[in-house]
Write a protein that holds these residues in place. Structure first.
Motif, PDB file in Angstrom:
ATOM      1  N   LEU A  18       1.045  -1.160   0.026  1.00 23.01           N
ATOM      2  CA  LEU A  18       0.249  -0.116  -0.014  1.00 23.01           C
ATOM      3  C   LEU A  18       1.052   1.328  -0.177  1.00 23.01           C
ATOM      4  CD1 LEU A  18      -2.807  -1.525   2.398  1.00 23.01           C
ATOM      5  CD2 LEU A  18      -2.666  -0.843  -0.028  1.00 23.01           C
ATOM      6  N   VAL A  19       1.960   1.374   0.605  1.00 20.82           N
ATOM      7  CA  VAL A  19       2.962   2.510   0.410  1.00 20.82           C
ATOM      8  C   VAL A  19       3.057   2.321  -0.433  1.00 20.82           C
ATOM      9  CG1 VAL A  19       5.524   3.551   1.397  1.00 20.82           C
ATOM     10  CG2 VAL A  19       3.394   2.121   3.343  1.00 20.82           C
ATOM     11  N   SER A  20       3.914   1.589  -1.168  1.00 23.42           N
ATOM     12  CA  SER A  20       4.796   2.155  -2.860  1.00 23.42           C
ATOM     13  C   SER A  20       3.482   2.439  -3.804  1.00 23.42           C
ATOM     14  CB  SER A  20       5.049   0.283  -2.951  1.00 23.42           C
ATOM     15  OG  SER A  20       3.883  -0.704  -3.527  1.00 23.42           O
ATOM     16  N   ARG A  21       2.139   1.848  -3.372  1.00 20.89           N
ATOM     17  CA  ARG A  21       0.619   2.225  -4.368  1.00 20.89           C
ATOM     18  C   ARG A  21       0.067   3.302  -4.182  1.00 20.89           C
ATOM     19  NH1 ARG A  21      -0.084  -3.647  -6.536  1.00 20.89           N
ATOM     20  NH2 ARG A  21       1.952  -4.558  -7.609  1.00 20.89           N
ATOM     21  N   THR A  22       0.566   3.583  -3.418  1.00 14.32           N
ATOM     22  CA  THR A  22      -0.267   5.149  -2.768  1.00 14.32           C
ATOM     23  C   THR A  22       0.174   6.135  -2.290  1.00 14.32           C
ATOM     24  OG1 THR A  22      -0.118   4.777  -0.364  1.00 14.32           O
ATOM     25  CG2 THR A  22      -1.949   3.845  -1.486  1.00 14.32           C
ATOM     26  N   PRO A  23       1.022   6.944  -3.739  1.00 14.79           N
ATOM     27  CA  PRO A  23       1.969   8.187  -3.739  1.00 14.79           C
ATOM     28  C   PRO A  23       1.335   9.367  -3.173  1.00 14.79           C
ATOM     29  CG  PRO A  23       1.366   7.693  -6.234  1.00 14.79           C
ATOM     30  CD  PRO A  23       0.231   6.415  -4.925  1.00 14.79           C
ATOM     31  N   ALA A  24      -0.613   9.628  -2.988  1.00 17.93           N
ATOM     32  CA  ALA A  24      -1.123  10.913  -3.218  1.00 17.93           C
ATOM     33  C   ALA A  24      -1.334  10.212  -2.318  1.00 17.93           C
ATOM     34  CB  ALA A  24      -1.761  11.489  -4.188  1.00 17.93           C
ATOM     35  N   PRO A  25      -1.982  11.566  -1.321  1.00 15.63           N
ATOM     36  CA  PRO A  25      -2.981  11.437  -0.216  1.00 15.63           C
ATOM     37  C   PRO A  25      -4.094  11.013  -0.852  1.00 15.63           C
ATOM     38  CG  PRO A  25      -1.626  13.151   0.483  1.00 15.63           C
ATOM     39  CD  PRO A  25      -1.326  12.798  -1.326  1.00 15.63           C
ATOM     40  N   GLY A  26      -5.283  10.720  -0.189  1.00 11.39           N
ATOM     41  CA  GLY A  26      -6.385  10.513  -0.368  1.00 11.39           C
ATOM     42  C   GLY A  26      -6.417   8.997  -1.496  1.00 11.39           C
ATOM     43  N   PRO A  27      -7.990   9.111  -2.473  1.00 12.36           N
ATOM     44  CA  PRO A  27      -7.994   7.703  -2.728  1.00 12.36           C
ATOM     45  C   PRO A  27      -6.947   7.793  -3.987  1.00 12.36           C
ATOM     46  CG  PRO A  27      -9.801   9.329  -3.503  1.00 12.36           C
ATOM     47  CD  PRO A  27      -8.918   9.593  -2.217  1.00 12.36           C
ATOM     48  N   THR A  36      -9.334   0.324  -4.693  1.00 15.29           N
ATOM     49  CA  THR A  36      -8.702   1.256  -5.168  1.00 15.29           C
ATOM     50  C   THR A  36      -7.916   1.363  -3.536  1.00 15.29           C
ATOM     51  OG1 THR A  36     -11.267   2.629  -5.538  1.00 15.29           O
ATOM     52  CG2 THR A  36      -9.483   3.569  -4.542  1.00 15.29           C
ATOM     53  N   PHE A  37      -6.958   2.098  -3.227  1.00 13.60           N
ATOM     54  CA  PHE A  37      -5.936   1.835  -2.189  1.00 13.60           C
ATOM     55  C   PHE A  37      -6.417   3.387  -1.214  1.00 13.60           C
ATOM     56  CE2 PHE A  37      -3.421  -0.410  -4.624  1.00 13.60           C
ATOM     57  CZ  PHE A  37      -3.266  -2.159  -4.491  1.00 13.60           C
ATOM     58  N   TYR A  38      -5.972   3.711  -0.707  1.00 15.48           N
ATOM     59  CA  TYR A  38      -5.969   4.652   0.097  1.00 15.48           C
ATOM     60  C   TYR A  38      -5.140   4.617   1.170  1.00 15.48           C
ATOM     61  CZ  TYR A  38     -11.153   5.049  -1.701  1.00 15.48           C
ATOM     62  OH  TYR A  38     -12.371   4.958  -2.215  1.00 15.48           O
ATOM     63  N   ARG A  39      -4.357   6.288   1.389  1.00 14.29           N
ATOM     64  CA  ARG A  39      -3.743   7.038   1.666  1.00 14.29           C
ATOM     65  C   ARG A  39      -3.796   8.519   2.603  1.00 14.29           C
ATOM     66  NH1 ARG A  39       2.414   6.024   1.428  1.00 14.29           N
ATOM     67  NH2 ARG A  39       3.435   7.098   2.697  1.00 14.29           N
ATOM     68  N   PHE A  40      -3.789   8.512   3.992  1.00 14.83           N
ATOM     69  CA  PHE A  40      -3.890   9.922   4.829  1.00 14.83           C
ATOM     70  C   PHE A  40      -2.914   9.926   5.221  1.00 14.83           C
ATOM     71  CE2 PHE A  40      -7.646   8.554   2.908  1.00 14.83           C
ATOM     72  CZ  PHE A  40      -8.905   9.956   2.591  1.00 14.83           C
ATOM     73  N   VAL A  41      -2.239  11.081   5.566  1.00 12.31           N
ATOM     74  CA  VAL A  41      -1.068  11.239   6.650  1.00 12.31           C
ATOM     75  C   VAL A  41      -1.546  12.522   7.659  1.00 12.31           C
ATOM     76  CG1 VAL A  41       0.295  10.754   4.734  1.00 12.31           C
ATOM     77  CG2 VAL A  41      -0.501  13.162   4.875  1.00 12.31           C
ATOM     78  N   GLU A  42      -3.244  12.201   7.933  1.00 14.73           N
ATOM     79  CA  GLU A  42      -3.548  13.386   9.355  1.00 14.73           C
ATOM     80  C   GLU A  42      -5.121  12.512   9.335  1.00 14.73           C
ATOM     81  OE1 GLU A  42      -2.833  16.855   8.716  1.00 14.73           O
ATOM     82  OE2 GLU A  42      -4.336  16.951   6.749  1.00 14.73           O
ATOM     83  N   PRO A  43      -5.382  12.619  10.729  1.00 19.55           N
ATOM     84  CA  PRO A  43      -7.237  12.534  10.504  1.00 19.55           C
ATOM     85  C   PRO A  43      -7.866  13.316   9.954  1.00 19.55           C
ATOM     86  CG  PRO A  43      -5.504  12.733  12.828  1.00 19.55           C
ATOM     87  CD  PRO A  43      -4.770  12.820  11.827  1.00 19.55           C
ATOM     88  N   THR A  44      -9.185  12.763   9.388  1.00 16.78           N
ATOM     89  CA  THR A  44     -10.360  14.292   7.777  1.00 16.78           C
ATOM     90  C   THR A  44     -10.966  14.495   9.353  1.00 16.78           C
ATOM     91  OG1 THR A  44     -10.800  12.273   7.396  1.00 16.78           O
ATOM     92  CG2 THR A  44      -8.999  12.859   6.790  1.00 16.78           C
ATOM     93  N   LEU A  45     -12.052  15.247   8.846  1.00 19.14           N
ATOM     94  CA  LEU A  45     -13.044  15.705   9.628  1.00 19.14           C
ATOM     95  C   LEU A  45     -14.275  14.645   9.149  1.00 19.14           C
ATOM     96  CD1 LEU A  45     -12.926  19.576   9.615  1.00 19.14           C
ATOM     97  CD2 LEU A  45     -12.974  17.741  11.673  1.00 19.14           C
ATOM     98  N   PRO A  46     -15.185  14.474   9.768  1.00 17.75           N
ATOM     99  CA  PRO A  46     -15.767  13.299   9.054  1.00 17.75           C
ATOM    100  C   PRO A  46     -17.040  14.074   7.278  1.00 17.75           C
ATOM    101  CG  PRO A  46     -16.948  14.072  10.874  1.00 17.75           C
ATOM    102  CD  PRO A  46     -15.386  14.711  10.829  1.00 17.75           C
ATOM    103  N   GLN A  47     -16.971  13.535   6.657  1.00 11.53           N
ATOM    104  CA  GLN A  47     -17.342  13.743   5.737  1.00 11.53           C
ATOM    105  C   GLN A  47     -18.408  12.599   5.442  1.00 11.53           C
ATOM    106  OE1 GLN A  47     -14.145  13.865   2.523  1.00 11.53           O
ATOM    107  NE2 GLN A  47     -12.800  15.972   3.865  1.00 11.53           N
ATOM    108  N   TRP A  48     -19.087  13.192   4.118  1.00 12.66           N
ATOM    109  CA  TRP A  48     -20.143  12.407   3.406  1.00 12.66           C
ATOM    110  C   TRP A  48     -20.509  11.674   2.137  1.00 12.66           C
ATOM    111  CZ3 TRP A  48     -25.081  10.730   6.554  1.00 12.66           C
ATOM    112  CH2 TRP A  48     -25.242  11.969   6.982  1.00 12.66           C
TER     113      TRP A  48
END
Length: 119
Positions: A18-27, A36-48
């Protein structure tokens, strides 16, 4: 019979993938339809968001919360989530950092295929 080394999974392999295949934050889209792979580097607020199809949601690192009809579902590397098609939900990343990013994947599964396999 023991599997060849390249076919054995070791702890951390999913995270490394996952690290190697998620160059960008988000989807991060993949070549596999519905994956779809996901990467986030900080907590997020709730989103619909909406579920387009039957989805298997797996967290490899970090923690996430999904709220459906007022019920909170927290999941992490020890718990997965399955969402059915047509749901409207609220999602938030609870645990993520630059040093230890939130990493996950979502696989949309064709319900007809599930019925064929289970029949």
């Amino acid at each position: 019979m023991e599997l060849p080394t390249e076919e054995r999974l070791a702890p951390g392999d999913l995270i490394a993938t996952l690290v190697s295949r998620t160059p960008a934050p988000g989807p991060n889209p993949t070549d596999w339809p519905g994956l779809t792979f996901y990467r986030f580097v900080e907590p997020t607020l709730p989103q619909w968001d909406d579920v387009g199809g039957l989805s298997l949601c797996v967290v490899a690192q970090g923690r996430k919360c999904v709220t459906v009809d007022g019920v909170r579902h927290r999941y992490d590397q020890f718990h997965y989530l399955v969402l059915k098609r047509g749901l409207r939900f609220q999602a938030e990343i609870l645990q993520a950092s630059v040093e230890k990013p939130y990493l996950s994947f979502v696989l949309q599964v064709d319900p007809a295929m599930v019925r064929r396999i289970c029949a």
